[in-house]
Each structure stands twice: as structure tokens, then as C-alpha cells.
Design a protein around this motif. Structure first.
Motif, PDB file in Angstrom:
ATOM      1  N   GLU A 136      49.422  12.930  26.676  1.00 60.19           N
ATOM      2  CA  GLU A 136      50.029  13.234  27.947  1.00 60.19           C
ATOM      3  C   GLU A 136      49.488  12.336  29.236  1.00 60.19           C
ATOM      4  O   GLU A 136      49.557  12.731  30.337  1.00 60.19           O
ATOM      5  CB  GLU A 136      49.958  14.694  28.035  1.00 60.19           C
ATOM      6  CG  GLU A 136      50.600  15.538  27.191  1.00 60.19           C
ATOM      7  CD  GLU A 136      51.937  15.704  27.489  1.00 60.19           C
ATOM      8  OE1 GLU A 136      52.571  15.674  28.634  1.00 60.19           O
ATOM      9  OE2 GLU A 136      52.600  15.703  26.508  1.00 60.19           O
ATOM     10  N   GLY A 137      48.631  11.330  28.848  1.00 62.43           N
ATOM     11  CA  GLY A 137      47.806  10.487  29.749  1.00 62.43           C
ATOM     12  C   GLY A 137      46.533  11.183  29.981  1.00 62.43           C
ATOM     13  O   GLY A 137      45.917  11.668  29.014  1.00 62.43           O
ATOM     14  N   ASP A 138      45.852  10.892  30.925  1.00 64.62           N
ATOM     15  CA  ASP A 138      44.180  11.258  31.041  1.00 64.62           C
ATOM     16  C   ASP A 138      44.331  12.935  31.379  1.00 64.62           C
ATOM     17  O   ASP A 138      45.529  13.402  32.123  1.00 64.62           O
ATOM     18  CB  ASP A 138      43.789  10.680  32.488  1.00 64.62           C
ATOM     19  CG  ASP A 138      43.470   9.153  31.990  1.00 64.62           C
ATOM     20  OD1 ASP A 138      43.859   8.705  30.893  1.00 64.62           O
ATOM     21  OD2 ASP A 138      43.178   8.494  33.041  1.00 64.62           O
ATOM     22  N   GLU A 139      43.339  13.670  30.912  1.00 65.99           N
ATOM     23  CA  GLU A 139      43.470  14.983  30.809  1.00 65.99           C
ATOM     24  C   GLU A 139      41.814  15.310  31.296  1.00 65.99           C
ATOM     25  O   GLU A 139      40.850  14.569  30.815  1.00 65.99           O
ATOM     26  CB  GLU A 139      43.777  15.916  29.821  1.00 65.99           C
ATOM     27  CG  GLU A 139      45.316  15.420  29.381  1.00 65.99           C
ATOM     28  CD  GLU A 139      45.760  16.169  28.003  1.00 65.99           C
ATOM     29  OE1 GLU A 139      44.926  17.302  27.698  1.00 65.99           O
ATOM     30  OE2 GLU A 139      46.489  15.513  27.415  1.00 65.99           O
ATOM     31  N   GLU A 140      41.576  16.502  31.846  1.00 64.22           N
ATOM     32  CA  GLU A 140      40.017  16.966  32.333  1.00 64.22           C
ATOM     33  C   GLU A 140      40.004  18.279  31.893  1.00 64.22           C
ATOM     34  O   GLU A 140      41.093  19.119  32.051  1.00 64.22           O
ATOM     35  CB  GLU A 140      39.961  16.851  33.730  1.00 64.22           C
ATOM     36  CG  GLU A 140      39.817  15.213  34.322  1.00 64.22           C
ATOM     37  CD  GLU A 140      39.364  14.982  35.423  1.00 64.22           C
ATOM     38  OE1 GLU A 140      39.719  15.977  36.447  1.00 64.22           O
ATOM     39  OE2 GLU A 140      39.107  13.976  35.937  1.00 64.22           O
ATOM     40  N   TYR A 141      39.115  18.530  31.380  1.00 64.47           N
ATOM     41  CA  TYR A 141      38.671  19.968  30.885  1.00 64.47           C
ATOM     42  C   TYR A 141      37.258  20.463  31.520  1.00 64.47           C
ATOM     43  O   TYR A 141      36.364  19.633  31.488  1.00 64.47           O
ATOM     44  CB  TYR A 141      38.632  20.129  29.468  1.00 64.47           C
ATOM     45  CG  TYR A 141      39.828  19.761  28.730  1.00 64.47           C
ATOM     46  CD1 TYR A 141      40.922  20.523  28.631  1.00 64.47           C
ATOM     47  CD2 TYR A 141      40.076  18.654  28.365  1.00 64.47           C
ATOM     48  CE1 TYR A 141      42.217  20.386  27.931  1.00 64.47           C
ATOM     49  CE2 TYR A 141      41.109  17.957  27.764  1.00 64.47           C
ATOM     50  CZ  TYR A 141      42.075  19.005  27.691  1.00 64.47           C
ATOM     51  OH  TYR A 141      43.531  18.723  27.096  1.00 64.47           O
ATOM     52  N   MET A 174      41.317  26.238  35.964  1.00 65.50           N
ATOM     53  CA  MET A 174      40.298  26.749  36.837  1.00 65.50           C
ATOM     54  C   MET A 174      40.685  27.339  38.054  1.00 65.50           C
ATOM     55  O   MET A 174      41.155  26.577  39.165  1.00 65.50           O
ATOM     56  CB  MET A 174      39.286  26.039  36.983  1.00 65.50           C
ATOM     57  CG  MET A 174      38.049  26.226  37.663  1.00 65.50           C
ATOM     58  SD  MET A 174      37.156  27.588  36.911  1.00 65.50           S
ATOM     59  CE  MET A 174      36.069  26.630  35.524  1.00 65.50           C
ATOM     60  N   THR A 175      40.458  28.578  38.298  1.00 65.53           N
ATOM     61  CA  THR A 175      40.640  29.214  39.670  1.00 65.53           C
ATOM     62  C   THR A 175      39.357  29.542  40.590  1.00 65.53           C
ATOM     63  O   THR A 175      38.301  29.372  39.849  1.00 65.53           O
ATOM     64  CB  THR A 175      41.374  30.313  39.496  1.00 65.53           C
ATOM     65  OG1 THR A 175      40.526  31.251  38.833  1.00 65.53           O
ATOM     66  CG2 THR A 175      42.719  30.446  38.778  1.00 65.53           C
ATOM     67  N   GLY A 208      31.260  22.580  40.473  1.00 68.06           N
ATOM     68  CA  GLY A 208      32.149  23.372  41.552  1.00 68.06           C
ATOM     69  C   GLY A 208      32.504  22.236  42.684  1.00 68.06           C
ATOM     70  O   GLY A 208      33.608  22.138  43.093  1.00 68.06           O
ATOM     71  N   ASP A 209      31.624  21.516  43.246  1.00 65.96           N
ATOM     72  CA  ASP A 209      31.586  20.808  44.314  1.00 65.96           C
ATOM     73  C   ASP A 209      32.654  19.605  43.884  1.00 65.96           C
ATOM     74  O   ASP A 209      33.483  19.088  44.736  1.00 65.96           O
ATOM     75  CB  ASP A 209      30.460  19.885  44.687  1.00 65.96           C
ATOM     76  CG  ASP A 209      29.391  21.104  45.511  1.00 65.96           C
ATOM     77  OD1 ASP A 209      30.008  21.919  45.993  1.00 65.96           O
ATOM     78  OD2 ASP A 209      28.210  20.656  45.384  1.00 65.96           O
ATOM     79  N   GLU A 210      32.567  19.079  42.567  1.00 66.58           N
ATOM     80  CA  GLU A 210      33.446  18.159  41.853  1.00 66.58           C
ATOM     81  C   GLU A 210      34.878  18.391  41.983  1.00 66.58           C
ATOM     82  O   GLU A 210      35.828  17.544  42.303  1.00 66.58           O
ATOM     83  CB  GLU A 210      32.734  17.508  40.827  1.00 66.58           C
ATOM     84  CG  GLU A 210      33.690  16.281  40.261  1.00 66.58           C
ATOM     85  CD  GLU A 210      33.143  15.656  38.947  1.00 66.58           C
ATOM     86  OE1 GLU A 210      33.853  14.730  38.234  1.00 66.58           O
ATOM     87  OE2 GLU A 210      31.917  16.083  38.772  1.00 66.58           O
ATOM     88  N   ILE A 211      35.158  19.598  41.753  1.00 67.11           N
ATOM     89  CA  ILE A 211      36.330  20.019  41.384  1.00 67.11           C
ATOM     90  C   ILE A 211      37.073  20.849  42.808  1.00 67.11           C
ATOM     91  O   ILE A 211      38.255  21.399  42.639  1.00 67.11           O
ATOM     92  CB  ILE A 211      36.547  20.887  40.436  1.00 67.11           C
ATOM     93  CG1 ILE A 211      35.851  22.198  40.362  1.00 67.11           C
ATOM     94  CG2 ILE A 211      36.166  20.067  39.025  1.00 67.11           C
ATOM     95  CD1 ILE A 211      36.117  23.283  39.479  1.00 67.11           C
ATOM     96  N   GLY A 212      36.059  20.644  43.875  1.00 63.95           N
ATOM     97  CA  GLY A 212      36.817  21.370  44.818  1.00 63.95           C
ATOM     98  C   GLY A 212      36.519  23.016  45.078  1.00 63.95           C
ATOM     99  O   GLY A 212      37.469  23.464  45.872  1.00 63.95           O
ATOM    100  N   LEU A 213      35.933  23.467  44.419  1.00 62.89           N
ATOM    101  CA  LEU A 213      35.525  25.057  44.351  1.00 62.89           C
ATOM    102  C   LEU A 213      33.933  25.272  44.726  1.00 62.89           C
ATOM    103  O   LEU A 213      33.811  26.020  44.104  1.00 62.89           O
ATOM    104  CB  LEU A 213      36.031  25.621  43.041  1.00 62.89           C
ATOM    105  CG  LEU A 213      37.287  25.524  42.665  1.00 62.89           C
ATOM    106  CD1 LEU A 213      37.946  25.973  41.408  1.00 62.89           C
ATOM    107  CD2 LEU A 213      38.532  26.125  43.734  1.00 62.89           C
TER     108      LEU A 213
END
Length: 142
Positions: free
Chosen positions: A58-63, A90-91, A134-139
Motif C-alpha cells: 500500500e506504499g509507505d507505512e508506519e507502525y 495511535m490515539t 510522542g513528540d515525533e507523532i505529534g502527541l
């Protein structure tokens, strides 16, 4: 066309991903590493971070992963993660719970290992890595 590598990401609850990919960026405990087809056989531990899959179906994915092991074996990469989920799942609540667990581990290490820096340092690093993720994903937790 570049060779593909079979990538599997497994958590205790389920298989999170199974795709053919061009490259996998792994958040290793000793530093990030990129694994591709024909990579030298390697086993490494993971730190909390973002695992990136390039060139998957599906293209690039992140986990999001929070620890575990990665086994790289030429044509296959298997990640056995303590906890893993697609980044999009991720919430803020999930993240805050993960940070709370890391804070609890640090508090227990400080209480249990007085004047033993090793376990306390490891727990502090776990919390630091969690906050950085968390900083990297904006949380951000703080």
C-alpha cells in the motif's frame, strides 16, 4: 527493480503486518537501522519508536512499537514487538497510557534499586524514548 524482502510485524495479540517491502527502518535500542534484501543476518532489540516500511503493498507505512526484537535474515525481516500498532491507530489516550506505564516503571525502579543506577537508567531511557516518540507523532506527553 530492487529486490523485495518479506516483512512481518507481530505483537502478542496479533499479526500487525505482513508485506513485501523495499526497506524497513527499525528503531533499534542501539540506534536506528535500515534493513533491505540481502542484509547481513542480525538480531537487535527495539526501543519505543516508529518502524517505517518503504515500498510495501500500500506504499509507505508506519507502525508504533514499544520494544521487542527484530530478526533480519537476508530475504526476511521479522519484528516481534511488545506492543505494535499502525501509526494511524495511535490515539492520545493510547499514548498517555503508554507514558503512564513508563513513568510507573521508572518510579518502581527508583524505589526498588536504590543506589543501583543500571535499572533506574534503563527505566529513565524507556520513558525518554516514549516521550520522544510522542513528540515525533505529534502527541507530546509534556
Amino acid at each position: 527493480m530492487a529486490d523485495k524482502v518479506q516483512f512481518d510485524l507481530v505483537s502478542p495479540e496479533r499479526r500487525v503486518a505482513s508485506v513485501e517491502a523495499d526497506a524497513i527502518l527499525i528503531p533499534g535500542a542501539e540506534g536506528d537501522m535500515t534493513a533491505m534484501a540481502e542484509h547481513a543476518p542480525t538480531i537487535t532489540t527495539l526501543r519505543p519508536g516508529i518502524l517505517k516500511v518503504t515500498g510495501g503493498g500500500e506504499g509507505d507505512e508506519e507502525y508504533i512499537v514499544t520494544g521487542g526484537f527484530a530478526e533480519i535474515n537476508g530475504s526476511a525481516i521479522t519484528v516481534l514487538a511488545e506492543r505494535a500498532m499502525p501509526r494511524g491507530d495511535m490515539t492520545r489516550e493510547h499514548f498517555q497510557q503508554m507514558v503512564k506505564e513508563a513513568e510507573d516503571v521508572l518510579a518502581k525502579a527508583k524505589e526498588t534499586h536504590v543506589n543501583e543506577p543500571g535499572p533506574v537508567d534503563d527505566a529513565a531511557k524507556l520513558l525518554s524514548d516514549m516521550v520522544a516518540m510522542g513528540d515525533e507523532i505529534g502527541l507530546s506527553a509534556y
